[in-house]
Motif scaffolding. Structure first.
Motif, short mmCIF file in Angstrom:
data_model
loop_
_atom_site.label_atom_id
_atom_site.label_comp_id
_atom_site.label_asym_id
_atom_site.label_seq_id
_atom_site.Cartn_x
_atom_site.Cartn_y
_atom_site.Cartn_z
N GLY A 2 -129.09 80.46 -27.59
CA GLY A 2 -128.85 81.71 -28.28
C GLY A 2 -127.87 81.59 -29.37
O GLY A 2 -128.20 82.11 -30.59
N TRP A 3 -126.86 80.55 -29.37
CA TRP A 3 -125.98 80.46 -30.50
C TRP A 3 -126.58 79.57 -31.50
O TRP A 3 -126.67 80.18 -32.77
CB TRP A 3 -124.87 79.46 -29.90
CG TRP A 3 -123.89 79.22 -30.90
CD1 TRP A 3 -122.70 80.09 -31.43
CD2 TRP A 3 -123.61 78.05 -31.77
NE1 TRP A 3 -121.97 79.42 -32.29
CE2 TRP A 3 -122.51 78.07 -32.55
CE3 TRP A 3 -124.31 76.69 -31.86
CZ2 TRP A 3 -122.06 77.21 -33.40
CZ3 TRP A 3 -123.93 75.90 -32.64
CH2 TRP A 3 -122.65 76.20 -33.51
N GLU A 4 -127.56 78.63 -31.34
CA GLU A 4 -128.34 78.13 -32.41
C GLU A 4 -129.21 79.07 -33.04
O GLU A 4 -129.44 78.86 -34.39
CB GLU A 4 -129.16 76.72 -31.70
CG GLU A 4 -128.15 75.59 -31.42
CD GLU A 4 -129.19 74.51 -30.92
OE1 GLU A 4 -130.25 74.79 -30.46
OE2 GLU A 4 -128.56 73.71 -30.43
N VAL A 5 -129.65 79.77 -32.37
CA VAL A 5 -130.83 80.82 -32.94
C VAL A 5 -130.00 81.87 -33.68
O VAL A 5 -130.37 82.32 -35.00
CB VAL A 5 -131.67 81.71 -31.90
CG1 VAL A 5 -132.24 82.55 -32.51
CG2 VAL A 5 -132.63 80.81 -31.22
N GLY A 6 -128.85 82.22 -33.37
CA GLY A 6 -128.21 83.10 -34.05
C GLY A 6 -127.50 82.57 -35.53
O GLY A 6 -127.48 83.29 -36.38
N MET A 7 -127.15 81.15 -35.36
CA MET A 7 -126.67 80.42 -36.57
C MET A 7 -127.67 80.50 -37.39
O MET A 7 -127.65 80.48 -38.65
CB MET A 7 -126.04 79.09 -36.19
CG MET A 7 -124.80 79.19 -35.42
SD MET A 7 -123.62 80.34 -36.67
CE MET A 7 -123.03 79.27 -37.77
N ALA A 8 -129.13 79.98 -36.85
CA ALA A 8 -130.36 79.86 -37.92
C ALA A 8 -130.73 81.25 -38.63
O ALA A 8 -130.94 81.34 -39.83
CB ALA A 8 -131.44 79.32 -37.11
N ALA A 9 -130.38 82.36 -37.74
CA ALA A 9 -130.82 83.59 -38.50
C ALA A 9 -129.62 83.89 -39.43
O ALA A 9 -129.78 84.51 -40.34
CB ALA A 9 -130.71 84.79 -37.28
N LEU A 10 -128.41 83.72 -39.11
CA LEU A 10 -127.52 83.70 -39.97
C LEU A 10 -127.61 82.99 -41.35
O LEU A 10 -127.42 83.42 -42.57
CB LEU A 10 -125.90 83.32 -39.25
CG LEU A 10 -124.76 83.84 -40.47
CD1 LEU A 10 -124.48 85.20 -40.65
CD2 LEU A 10 -123.55 83.20 -39.57
N ALA A 11 -127.97 81.81 -41.32
CA ALA A 11 -128.34 80.95 -42.48
C ALA A 11 -129.27 81.62 -43.23
O ALA A 11 -129.20 81.56 -44.62
CB ALA A 11 -128.63 79.39 -41.96
N TRP A 12 -130.45 82.16 -42.50
CA TRP A 12 -131.60 82.66 -43.36
C TRP A 12 -131.07 83.92 -44.24
O TRP A 12 -131.79 84.26 -45.04
CB TRP A 12 -132.64 82.78 -42.56
CG TRP A 12 -133.68 81.36 -42.32
CD1 TRP A 12 -133.71 80.76 -41.42
CD2 TRP A 12 -134.22 80.72 -43.36
NE1 TRP A 12 -134.05 79.45 -41.46
CE2 TRP A 12 -134.79 79.64 -43.04
CE3 TRP A 12 -134.49 81.18 -44.60
CZ2 TRP A 12 -135.42 78.97 -43.46
CZ3 TRP A 12 -135.45 80.23 -45.69
CH2 TRP A 12 -135.97 79.07 -44.69
N LEU A 13 -130.18 84.56 -43.44
CA LEU A 13 -129.73 85.91 -43.92
C LEU A 13 -128.65 85.56 -45.20
O LEU A 13 -128.51 86.46 -46.24
CB LEU A 13 -129.01 86.79 -43.04
CG LEU A 13 -130.05 87.29 -42.03
CD1 LEU A 13 -129.22 88.10 -40.85
CD2 LEU A 13 -131.03 88.41 -42.80
N LEU A 14 -127.94 84.49 -45.20
CA LEU A 14 -126.93 83.99 -46.34
C LEU A 14 -127.67 83.76 -47.62
O LEU A 14 -127.16 83.95 -48.31
CB LEU A 14 -125.87 83.13 -45.69
CG LEU A 14 -124.97 83.57 -44.62
CD1 LEU A 14 -123.97 82.34 -44.42
CD2 LEU A 14 -124.09 84.50 -45.36
N ILE A 15 -128.95 83.15 -47.08
CA ILE A 15 -129.55 82.79 -48.62
C ILE A 15 -129.78 83.88 -49.65
O ILE A 15 -129.61 83.68 -50.74
CB ILE A 15 -130.82 81.94 -48.19
CG1 ILE A 15 -130.55 80.56 -47.54
CG2 ILE A 15 -131.75 81.59 -49.48
CD1 ILE A 15 -131.74 80.05 -46.84
N PRO A 16 -130.25 85.08 -49.04
CA PRO A 16 -130.75 86.24 -50.12
C PRO A 16 -129.47 86.64 -50.38
O PRO A 16 -129.17 87.24 -51.64
CB PRO A 16 -131.35 87.05 -49.25
CG PRO A 16 -132.04 86.51 -47.85
CD PRO A 16 -131.12 85.33 -47.79
N LEU A 17 -128.46 86.74 -49.45
CA LEU A 17 -127.02 87.37 -50.04
C LEU A 17 -126.52 86.55 -51.02
O LEU A 17 -125.98 86.98 -51.97
CB LEU A 17 -126.17 87.47 -48.69
CG LEU A 17 -124.95 87.79 -49.04
CD1 LEU A 17 -124.93 89.47 -49.34
CD2 LEU A 17 -123.84 87.74 -47.78
#
Length: 77
Positions: free
Chosen positions: A15-30
């Motif tokens: 779950g932590w890895e999935v959360g970090m992957a989602a965070l990375a994909w959200l940071l790109i457009p930000l």
């Protein structure tokens, strides 16, 4: 009992890895939006007031050249 704890630990890590992957994909457009805002503000910065003189002079010369009467290059019948 130990097997149950290990399986829960694995799901916590997953779950932590999935959360970090989602965070990375959200940071790109930000980051892209922040960069676009900074670039837009830089591109739209106020510059020294400048007249349109050179551009309008060039356009006036262009219009004058287009409006000149053309002389025929050969005598036709």
């Amino acid at each position: 009992m130990v097997n149950l704890l290990i399986s829960q630990l694995r799901s916590l890590t997953w779950g932590w890895e999935v959360g970090m992957a989602a965070l990375a994909w959200l940071l790109i457009p930000l980051v892209a939006a922040i960069f676009a805002g900074l670039w837009g503000s830089w591109a739209n910065r106020t510059r020294k007031a400048r007249s349109d003189g050179p551009e309008l002079d060039g356009y006036a010369r262009f219009r004058a050249a287009m409006e000149k009467d053309r002389t025929p290059t050969h005598s036709g019948s």
